[in-house]
Design a protein around this motif. Sequence first.
Motif, PDB file in Angstrom:
ATOM      1  N   GLU A   1      45.447  46.790  41.657  1.00  0.00           N
ATOM      2  CA  GLU A   1      46.635  46.651  42.508  1.00  0.00           C
ATOM      3  C   GLU A   1      46.831  47.898  43.374  1.00  0.00           C
ATOM      4  O   GLU A   1      47.131  47.791  44.565  1.00  0.00           O
ATOM      5  N   LYS A   2      46.633  49.082  42.798  1.00  0.00           N
ATOM      6  CA  LYS A   2      46.736  50.329  43.578  1.00  0.00           C
ATOM      7  C   LYS A   2      45.717  50.330  44.717  1.00  0.00           C
ATOM      8  O   LYS A   2      46.020  50.744  45.834  1.00  0.00           O
ATOM      9  N   TYR A   3      44.506  49.878  44.422  1.00  0.00           N
ATOM     10  CA  TYR A   3      43.454  49.839  45.446  1.00  0.00           C
ATOM     11  C   TYR A   3      43.815  48.851  46.562  1.00  0.00           C
ATOM     12  O   TYR A   3      43.679  49.170  47.741  1.00  0.00           O
ATOM     13  N   ILE A   4      44.293  47.674  46.189  1.00  0.00           N
ATOM     14  CA  ILE A   4      44.645  46.647  47.173  1.00  0.00           C
ATOM     15  C   ILE A   4      45.796  47.124  48.054  1.00  0.00           C
ATOM     16  O   ILE A   4      45.800  46.887  49.266  1.00  0.00           O
ATOM     17  N   GLN A   5      46.768  47.844  47.468  1.00  0.00           N
ATOM     18  CA  GLN A   5      47.914  48.354  48.238  1.00  0.00           C
ATOM     19  C   GLN A   5      47.472  49.273  49.369  1.00  0.00           C
ATOM     20  O   GLN A   5      48.098  49.318  50.413  1.00  0.00           O
ATOM     21  N   GLY A   6      46.391  50.003  49.167  1.00  0.00           N
ATOM     22  CA  GLY A   6      45.920  50.957  50.166  1.00  0.00           C
ATOM     23  C   GLY A   6      45.048  50.344  51.241  1.00  0.00           C
ATOM     24  O   GLY A   6      44.514  51.061  52.079  1.00  0.00           O
ATOM     25  N   ASN A   7      44.873  49.040  51.219  1.00  0.00           N
ATOM     26  CA  ASN A   7      44.011  48.359  52.187  1.00  0.00           C
ATOM     27  C   ASN A   7      44.757  47.176  52.816  1.00  0.00           C
ATOM     28  O   ASN A   7      45.838  46.810  52.374  1.00  0.00           O
ATOM     29  N   HIS A   8      44.150  46.598  53.818  1.00  0.00           N
ATOM     30  CA  HIS A   8      44.787  45.490  54.535  1.00  0.00           C
ATOM     31  C   HIS A   8      43.946  44.227  54.395  1.00  0.00           C
ATOM     32  O   HIS A   8      43.510  43.651  55.385  1.00  0.00           O
ATOM     33  N   PHE A   9      43.733  43.817  53.166  1.00  0.00           N
ATOM     34  CA  PHE A   9      42.938  42.621  52.919  1.00  0.00           C
ATOM     35  C   PHE A   9      43.782  41.373  53.143  1.00  0.00           C
ATOM     36  O   PHE A   9      44.942  41.322  52.750  1.00  0.00           O
ATOM     37  N   LYS A  10      43.161  40.373  53.752  1.00  0.00           N
ATOM     38  CA  LYS A  10      43.838  39.086  53.943  1.00  0.00           C
ATOM     39  C   LYS A  10      43.344  38.060  52.928  1.00  0.00           C
ATOM     40  O   LYS A  10      44.103  37.203  52.493  1.00  0.00           O
ATOM     41  N   THR A  11      42.038  38.148  52.575  1.00  0.00           N
ATOM     42  CA  THR A  11      41.453  37.154  51.673  1.00  0.00           C
ATOM     43  C   THR A  11      40.633  37.845  50.590  1.00  0.00           C
ATOM     44  O   THR A  11      39.707  38.597  50.896  1.00  0.00           O
TER      45      THR A  11
END
Length: 194
Positions: free
Chosen positions: A34-44
């Motif tokens: 979750e921390k990693y995803i928060q720092g990126n702009h992934f859509k899928t």
Amino acid sequence: MRKAALRKEFLQKRKDADERWLIEKNALIAQNLEKYIQGNHFKTLHTFLPQLGSREVNTFFIIASFRIAFPTLRITAPYIIPGTRDMEHFLVTPFTHLITNQWRIPEPEPLTSERILPEKIDIVLVPLLAFDRQGYRVGYGGGYYDRFLPQTRPDCIKMGLSLFEEVDKIADIDEYDIPLDACITPERLYDFKS
């Protein structure tokens, strides 16, 4: 060590793991991801679904928490085309009907699910049993992800999820093995690109 020996060793480690330990490690992996995803702009995001009874990383827990934390993130999962080693990918929503294949892996029902093309995927959560310091992994030996990953965009992140920390080196890497960009364990994020 060679893949076959690592596969055997890590399957046994998972089998021997205490249920409470597994719950704790899965929660830590989900937090780190979750921390990693928060720092990126992934859509899928593409994720494997855990084989029933296998004690794999519990991606159902990750999916449930991400629906709350990242409500706009589209989550997809694979469907193995029967009689092949190829996969198609379908959106997983709270309404997706899952079926169980011959390996006891839940899959989206392809007739009632929305198909997502590999080039639309921004990050793939890759199943594994072990991984090494160079980012190579030991999977289950079917080669499904080795066929799928080249279909994604070059900037798509290939992220391993592992209950255990890295091994020094996998001895029998071949030209079909695709290294991970990163791997998340209960303890940390391994970044193989930097």
